[in-house]
Design an enzyme around this catalytic site. Structure first.
Site, PDB file in Angstrom:
ATOM      1  CE  LYS A   7      -3.921   1.942   2.337  1.00 39.03           C
ATOM      2  NZ  LYS A   7      -3.908   3.142   2.266  1.00 39.03           N
ATOM      3  NE  ARG A  26     -10.185   8.498  -1.644  1.00 39.10           N
ATOM      4  CZ  ARG A  26     -10.348   8.021  -0.589  1.00 39.10           C
ATOM      5  NH1 ARG A  26      -9.425   7.556   0.016  1.00 39.10           N
ATOM      6  NH2 ARG A  26     -11.640   7.546   0.113  1.00 39.10           N
ATOM      7  CD  GLU A  83      -0.810   4.475   4.418  1.00 39.91           C
ATOM      8  OE1 GLU A  83      -1.286   5.280   4.968  1.00 39.91           O
ATOM      9  OE2 GLU A  83      -1.295   4.049   3.287  1.00 39.91           O
ATOM     10  CE  LYS A 122      -5.465  -3.449  -5.406  1.00 41.31           C
ATOM     11  NZ  LYS A 122      -4.572  -2.685  -6.446  1.00 41.31           N
ATOM     12  NE  ARG A 167     -14.483   3.134   2.028  1.00 42.77           N
ATOM     13  CZ  ARG A 167     -13.310   3.665   2.216  1.00 42.77           C
ATOM     14  NH1 ARG A 167     -12.305   2.764   2.522  1.00 42.77           N
ATOM     15  NH2 ARG A 167     -13.065   4.720   2.093  1.00 42.77           N
TER      16      ARG A 167
HETATM   17  P1  ATP Z   1      -5.986   5.302   3.934  1.00 42.54           P
HETATM   18  O1  ATP Z   1      -6.426   6.412   4.839  1.00 42.54           O
HETATM   19  O2  ATP Z   1      -5.841   4.201   4.757  1.00 42.54           O
HETATM   20  O3  ATP Z   1      -4.948   5.503   3.035  1.00 42.54           O
HETATM   21  P2  ATP Z   1      -8.255   5.787   2.275  1.00 42.54           P
HETATM   22  O4  ATP Z   1      -9.494   6.107   2.918  1.00 42.54           O
HETATM   23  O5  ATP Z   1      -7.586   6.883   1.730  1.00 42.54           O
HETATM   24  O6  ATP Z   1      -7.357   4.863   3.263  1.00 42.54           O
HETATM   25  P3  ATP Z   1      -8.901   3.366   1.016  1.00 42.54           P
HETATM   26  O7  ATP Z   1      -9.771   3.102  -0.323  1.00 42.54           O
HETATM   27  O8  ATP Z   1      -9.367   3.028   2.305  1.00 42.54           O
HETATM   28  O9  ATP Z   1      -8.652   4.797   1.023  1.00 42.54           O
HETATM   29  O10 ATP Z   1      -7.463   2.632   0.787  1.00 42.54           O
HETATM   30  C1  ATP Z   1      -7.179   2.643  -0.675  1.00 42.54           C
HETATM   31  C2  ATP Z   1      -6.024   3.643  -1.060  1.00 42.54           C
HETATM   32  O11 ATP Z   1      -4.807   3.249  -0.831  1.00 42.54           O
HETATM   33  C3  ATP Z   1      -6.314   4.084  -2.280  1.00 42.54           C
HETATM   34  O12 ATP Z   1      -7.129   5.243  -2.356  1.00 42.54           O
HETATM   35  C4  ATP Z   1      -4.964   4.276  -2.693  1.00 42.54           C
HETATM   36  O13 ATP Z   1      -4.675   5.859  -2.595  1.00 42.54           O
HETATM   37  C5  ATP Z   1      -4.032   3.712  -1.780  1.00 42.54           C
HETATM   38  N1  ATP Z   1      -3.009   2.724  -2.227  1.00 42.54           N
HETATM   39  C6  ATP Z   1      -1.635   2.631  -2.085  1.00 42.54           C
HETATM   40  N2  ATP Z   1      -1.318   1.376  -2.817  1.00 42.54           N
HETATM   41  C7  ATP Z   1      -2.418   1.103  -3.229  1.00 42.54           C
HETATM   42  C8  ATP Z   1      -2.408  -0.251  -4.220  1.00 42.54           C
HETATM   43  N3  ATP Z   1      -1.616  -1.048  -4.371  1.00 42.54           N
HETATM   44  N4  ATP Z   1      -3.770  -0.790  -4.310  1.00 42.54           N
HETATM   45  C9  ATP Z   1      -4.949   0.087  -4.411  1.00 42.54           C
HETATM   46  N5  ATP Z   1      -4.811   1.332  -3.310  1.00 42.54           N
HETATM   47  C10 ATP Z   1      -3.493   1.754  -3.119  1.00 42.54           C
END
Ligand code: ATP
Length: 605
Positions: free
Chosen positions: A252, A272, A417, A422, A433
């Protein structure tokens, strides 16, 4: 006639919705407004005021509460040190008479406006209001903004102005979800918004609310609501949830989620919340044009900064700085790097209905990776199988839970992080989600030693905690000479979560007699404290002197971030109060040198 729906009608709807307790009541009020009071030609004008955070037709206002306060004070022709002006500047804290509204800027402003504006509605239409808001967004400086605000004030009453302020701050606090608004408007509105992120288009295409709309696919050039990940507690739970599926685990990355849209030489970088980040263009557009072999495509991924000398990604937060350096042609060791983990469109067709496995194949064909500039995230067969020794593996096919656990551990050791799991057979679904992607992040861990820090200031809360200190500025001790107590404390981080309401209250009650307000305009902190000039670091109150204060034990995500805002050389990421150390004296505070050693040893440097 189009454009003649009055803003006062919308204000009545807002007041009704706010008063209604149940969500069914709120929804029915909104439906009645659409059915009876709003002309179809006004749908967009009205809905953009109800869902201001989704409106991309208008640029940003550049007005957060503090600037808005200054502009309002000037627009109302008030002296900056008048009682009402100070009340607006200190909206979090509230004045002696306005305790109940403290923490809610629009309510504090309404109080001030009530004393200056009449009761009668100015009779503006929502079209006229939108025109003025357009002017507000496009005005380039504070004095122009102030003049638009003063026109708005002349044309409205205090009630209306209160709602306009909430629209400008993009939060109406109506207690109704965006989903419900879309649903009451039209059964296809949410789906259409998810694939276009275009509120105007949704309101116009679905103007006939009785007519169903053909499902629309994604298009190059229109941002798509990103698919999101569901949080899961541990590797075992994640493995169970994806039971029987073919699973890929990915690192991540901690950058900006960006959708790259390529249409020939036209490139967009949608974030986003569907803003086009044109600042990435100078550093990245040519790389995208030259290394993506199809003419039209949409990639999903993360924008990061690659550090060439360290041969790794730089820490989170430097994207904007590096984008600027690239624009100005400054040569640097660091450069933007886009990692694409998915593809949504290729050539002349959307591919979101294909499986992730198929999309990975397509990514391999479409993108020519360029080390440290443009990378693709597709699975390696085994840990580090195709990589030179020592290079981290970012993506892996997991065959069992142990694979997941091992990958997670390695990722965390590498200070990333967390990981994302997937389902390889899944489609890519806009705005979803529901668990096709799962994210696993480290829990807060106790640092290898207790981080015992001293409270040196307090911040007023907002909402439920308006008017009371709800967060603390904590400090580390400057190393004292042997056998003496520390005399100075260096600001370290801001922390608010972790304590129960009772614990927080006990701390605040104990410290209250020693709070010294940080008055507007600026006043220096007590001489015991060392702070930077950064405004975020100015608490609302200081603790009169360190001997009166309390030690808190802080835990944090294992990573620290270097500190631009606080005076200490590092600050914590996601700090959290573990407990109040009633048992420790103020001088038992951790000192800066010990803390820096602790960070270095946990970073292995
Ligand atoms: P967080 O605060 O934990 O980053 P979030 O609410 O911003 O979470 P989530 O959908 O919960 O977003 O977590 C997915 C986010 O992680 C994505 O929006 C993306 O920005 C990030 N990300 C980083 N690496 C990846 C990956 N390999 N695949 C998908 N998303 C990824």
């Amino acid at each position: 006639m189009s454009g003649d729906t009055k803003f006062s009608v919308l204000v009545s709807l807002f007041n009704w919705m706010q008063k209604s307790k149940s969500s069914a009541q709120k929804r029915s009020k909104f439906r009645k407004f659409l059915d009876t009071f709003c002309k179809p030609s006004d749908y967009f004008s009205a809905i953009r005021l109800i869902l201001p955070s989704l409106d991309r037709e208008r640029g940003t206002y550049g007005l957060k509460e503090s600037v808005l306060a200054t502009c309002l004070v000037d627009a109302l022709g008030m002296s900056r040190d008048s009682e009402d002006a100070v009340r607006l500047f200190n909206w979090r804290r509230g004045g002696p008479k306005s305790g109940a509204n403290a923490g809610n800027f629009a309510l504090v402003a309404a109080e001030v406006l009530q004393r200056r504006q009449g009761m009668a509605s100015g009779g503006q239409t929502i079209k006229e209001l939108n025109d003025l808001l357009d002017r507000l967004a496009s005005s380039e400086n504070r004095s122009e903004k102030t003049s638009v605000l003063s026109t708005l004030i002349k044309k409205t009453n205090a009630q209306e102005m209160k709602w306009i302020i909430m629209i400008i701050l993009k939060d109406l606090k109506l207690g109704i979800s965006e989903k419900s608004i879309f649903h009451e408007f039209h059964p296809d509105a949410e789906d259409l918004f998810n694939v276009t992120c275009d509120l105007k288009l949704v309101c116009e295409k679905l103007r006939d609310r009785g007519q169903r709309h053909k499902r629309q696919d994604i298009e190059v050039g229109k941002a798509v609501r990103p698919q999101l990940a569901m949080r899961i507690g541990n590797a075992a739970a994640a493995w169970k949830k994806l039971h029987g599926k073919e699973v890929v685990v990915e690192c991540k990355f901690d950058g900006d989620r960006i959708q790259v849209h390529k249409n020939g030489s036209e490139i967009h970088f949608f974030s986003r919340n569907f803003l086009d980040h044109t600042e990435y263009g100078p550093g990245m557009s040519d790389i995208i044009i030259n290394n993506i072999v199809v003419d039209r495509c949409i990639l999903d991924g993360e924008m990061l900064v690659w550090d060439k000398s360290a041969n790794r990604f730089a820490e989170f937060g430097s994207n904007q700085e590096i984008a600027k350096a690239a624009r100005d042609g400054l040569d640097s060791d660091r450069q933007l790097c886009y990692i694409s983990f998915d593809i949504l469109y290729a050539g002349d067709t959307s591919v979101i209905h294909q499986t992730l496995k198929e999309r990975h194949e397509l990514l391999r064909k479409v993108v020519k990776p360029l080390k440290g500039r443009l990378e693709i995230l597709v699975p390696d067969e085994g840990l580090n199988s195709h990589r030179p020794p020592g290079e981290p593996c970012w993506s892996l096919l997991a065959h069992n839970m142990e694979d997941v656990e091992r990958f997670f551990k390695e990722t965390i050791e590498n200070r990333d992080e967390g990981i994302i799991l997937k389902d390889l057979s899944s489609k890519w679904e806009p705005g979803d989600r529901s668990g096709k992607w799962l994210k696993l992040k480290p829990e807060y861990i106790h640092a290898s030693a207790d981080l015992d820090v001293l409270i040196i200031g307090g911040y007023y809360g907002s909402g439920r905690r308006g008017g009371e200190v709800a967060q603390f500025l904590v400090g580390l001790a400057e190393c004292p000479p042997a056998n003496t107590y520390p005399r100075r404390f260096i600001s370290f981080c801001r922390v608010g979560t972790g304590l129960s309401d009772e614990e927080l209250e006990a701390v605040v009650t104990k410290l209250k007699p020693y709070f010294r307000k940080y008055e507007f305009p600026k006043k220096s902190p007590p001489s015991f404290y060392q702070v930077t000039n950064h405004s975020k670091e100015r608490p609302d109150v200081w603790i009169e002197s360190p001997e009166k204060s309390i030690i808190l034990s802080i835990t944090s995500d294992i990573r620290t971030i270097s500190s631009e805002v606080f005076a200490a050389p590092y600050s914590l990421r996601f700090p959290r109060i573990d407990r109040v150390r009633w048992d420790k004296a103020w001088h038992d505070c951790l000192d800066v040198q010990s803390f820096v050693e602790l960070v270095r040893s946990s970073n292995g440097t």
